[in-house]
Design an enzyme around this catalytic site. Structure first.
Site, PDB file in Angstrom:
ATOM      1  N   PHE A 158      -5.554  10.737   6.571  1.00 16.65           N
ATOM      2  CA  PHE A 158      -5.722  10.489   5.143  1.00 16.65           C
ATOM      3  C   PHE A 158      -6.377   9.141   4.889  1.00 16.65           C
ATOM      4  O   PHE A 158      -7.293   9.016   4.076  1.00 16.65           O
ATOM      5  CB  PHE A 158      -4.362  10.558   4.449  1.00 16.65           C
ATOM      6  CG  PHE A 158      -4.424  10.490   2.949  1.00 16.65           C
ATOM      7  CD1 PHE A 158      -4.552  11.644   2.197  1.00 16.65           C
ATOM      8  CD2 PHE A 158      -4.350   9.277   2.292  1.00 16.65           C
ATOM      9  CE1 PHE A 158      -4.604  11.581   0.808  1.00 16.65           C
ATOM     10  CE2 PHE A 158      -4.413   9.203   0.913  1.00 16.65           C
ATOM     11  CZ  PHE A 158      -4.545  10.366   0.169  1.00 16.65           C
ATOM     12  N   GLY A 159      -5.890   8.116   5.611  1.00 15.01           N
ATOM     13  CA  GLY A 159      -6.417   6.773   5.411  1.00 15.01           C
ATOM     14  C   GLY A 159      -5.409   5.723   5.811  1.00 15.01           C
ATOM     15  O   GLY A 159      -4.347   6.033   6.368  1.00 15.01           O
ATOM     16  N   PRO A 160      -5.704   4.440   5.546  1.00 11.53           N
ATOM     17  CA  PRO A 160      -4.804   3.352   5.949  1.00 11.53           C
ATOM     18  C   PRO A 160      -3.527   3.324   5.105  1.00 11.53           C
ATOM     19  O   PRO A 160      -3.511   3.758   3.956  1.00 11.53           O
ATOM     20  CB  PRO A 160      -5.654   2.096   5.715  1.00 11.53           C
ATOM     21  CG  PRO A 160      -6.625   2.498   4.654  1.00 11.53           C
ATOM     22  CD  PRO A 160      -6.931   3.948   4.894  1.00 11.53           C
TER      23      PRO A 160
ATOM     24  N   ASP B  96       0.968  21.438   9.498  1.00 15.78           N
ATOM     25  CA  ASP B  96       0.550  20.301  10.322  1.00 15.78           C
ATOM     26  C   ASP B  96       1.769  19.576  10.881  1.00 15.78           C
ATOM     27  O   ASP B  96       1.862  18.346  10.837  1.00 15.78           O
ATOM     28  CB  ASP B  96      -0.316  19.345   9.501  1.00 15.78           C
ATOM     29  CG  ASP B  96      -1.127  18.399  10.390  1.00 15.78           C
ATOM     30  OD1 ASP B  96      -1.337  18.730  11.569  1.00 15.78           O
ATOM     31  OD2 ASP B  96      -1.546  17.342   9.898  1.00 15.78           O
TER      32      ASP B  96
ATOM     33  N   GLY C 137      -3.906   7.206   9.435  1.00 13.42           N
ATOM     34  CA  GLY C 137      -3.951   8.597   9.859  1.00 13.42           C
ATOM     35  C   GLY C 137      -5.200   9.276   9.338  1.00 13.42           C
ATOM     36  O   GLY C 137      -6.178   8.615   8.971  1.00 13.42           O
TER      37      GLY C 137
END
Length: 453
Positions: A88-90, A207, A86
């Protein structure tokens, strides 16, 4: 410099390269008035000490993991354990047991690694730790712990077997979510938002979208990813002014235009997700015709009229849904999506309305299947009809020929029989009484000479 001091105070292990894993202290149940907000941490005059923060935020609820521990848990972030990625990251799946962390319940976990080149950073990571380190609710994802070593920022969550609502609702080549499951997900997500809005120190999620709603094995919805969450307005303030963040298609129009954030901004976003559950369409879909790319703009006219609700329902449901429930949910979505903030319901009201849908039983018994034909299917069907007509025509022609042949044969047999009968009659005519008398009287024709007698 001041920001770094704050981070040192909150998470001292972030600034110790060789920090050892710390055992969490016994969980303390604290009421909302004791919750530490982001504003408390950013206030230079805050009276909070390191011990206060440790006891109420990190030490009481969260485990502090080392990077090496998380490598063992995820098999060195193996691609076979990769779950997705996403903003943010993996995210990788892992497993914790007694050998990894003695005393911690053996369980699968999801480990989220901050992408240093991604759209989020240390601030969002810290926000998530602060909120989920204190907030506990059945419809919020459980944060088990974190890791902060050098530039590495990781979060460890309880694993959610069904993944995100986005994957479940929009994935191809799979069974569609049934109506009852969609209602259950909507109720759970609404309860999660209602909890955040009902806190004494209100939390605005900011969100809310399908990809941030995670589902456990029985489809219980849990809100995740609190990186963009904000504390609600305090005192006589009506809103929080922030930099506009979020996802296109979900953000409330007044927030996009002004940057003014309120709990009603979350209500609008919930209305979009509820509409996704009803229609099976994405909030924004560039693959659709221009008038249908924005789900809200396309659906708004249909939401007004209860008689048109069936036109916006997900065709993959195949008619297997409560019409009463669909109309109530559509009316609720219309309220949530109102441009007038005062017309939107609170999330507690949303929960009350949605819970009424759970027990509705007016669902059709048999499946209703409606397939919209495309050009190829229509052409194929017309061709099949033509072939069927031609086949019937040939069959009928063959039958007619057979009937005609039978008639001809019967006629021939009848004619032959008639000729035979006529021939026999002509033959018998030779032996009529007059002819027989003449023949017998005339000796030259082989008749009898009566003089000899």
């Amino acid at each position: 410099m001041a920001l770094k001091v704050i981070f040192r105070t909150i998470l001292p292990s972030c600034f110790k390269a060789n920090a050892s894993a710390s055992e969490p202290k016994k969980s303390q149940v604290s009421n909302s008035s004791q919750r530490i907000s982001l504003s408390d941490l950013s206030n230079p005059g805050s009276p909070l000490s390191v011990n206060d923060l440790s006891n109420s935020v990190i030490g009481s609820n969260l485990h502090v993991f080392t990077l090496s521990e998380l490598k063992v848990i995820t098999q060195n972030f193996s691609s076979s354990n990769y779950l997705g990625e996403g903003g943010f990251g993996p995210v990788h799946k892992g497993f914790i047991d007694d050998t990894t962390r003695p005393g911690l319940e053996a369980q699968p976990v999801a480990v989220k690694l901050l992408d240093l080149d991604g759209s989020q950073g240390h601030k969002e990571w810290l926000t998530e730790v602060i909120f989920l380190g204190q907030l506990r609710h059945p419809h919020l994802v459980k944060l088990i712990g974190y890791c902060c070593e050098d530039e590495h920022r990781l979060l460890v969550y309880k694993y959610m077997a069904r993944g995100s609502l986005e994957n479940q609702l929009f994935r191809r080549y799979s069974n569609s979510l049934p109506w009852s499951t969609r209602v259950k997900i909507a109720v759970g997500a609404a309860k999660g938002l209602a909890f955040l809005h009902g806190e004494e120190k209100q939390v605005i999620y900011r969100d809310f979208k399908a990809s941030n709603i995670l589902l456990d094995s029985d489809y219980t919805a849990k809100l995740s990813d609190f990186g963009l969450a904000k504390d609600g307005p305090e005192g006589d303030k009506t809103h929080v002014t922030t930099r506009v963040m979020g996802t296109q298609g979900y953000a409330a129009p007044e927030y996009i235009m002004t940057g003014h954030l309120t709990a009603m901004s979350d209500v609008y976003s919930f209305g979009v997700v509820l509409l996704e559950l009803l229609t099976g369409r994405r909030a924004m879909d560039k693959n659709r015709p221009s008038r249908e790319q924005s789900l809200v703009e396309w659906a708004r006219p249909l939401l007004k009229d209860p008689q048109k609700v069936d036109r916006l329902m997900d065709p993959r449901l195949e008619g297997q849904y409560s019409m009463k429930g669909a109309k109530k949910a559509a009316a609720l979505a219309y309220q949530c999506l109102s441009h007038n903030l005062q017309s939107r319901p609170t999330m507690s009201n949303v929960v009350e309305i949605l819970e009424l849908l759970v027990d509705l039983t007016d669902i059709p018994v048999g499946p209703f299947v409606y397939i919209v034909p495309n050009g190829c299917e229509k052409g194929k069907r017309n061709k099949d009809k033509e072939n069927e007509k031609e086949s019937n025509k040939n069959e009928n022609g063959k039958q007619c020929k057979e009937n005609e042949a039978e008639k001809k044969e019967d006629g021939h047999r009848r004619r032959q029989k008639g000729l035979r009968h006529r021939y026999q009659l002509r033959s018998r005519a030779v032996y009529s009484d007059t002819a027989l008398y003449r023949t017998l009287k005339n000796p030259s024709q082989g008749g009898i000479n009566w003089k000899n007698y």
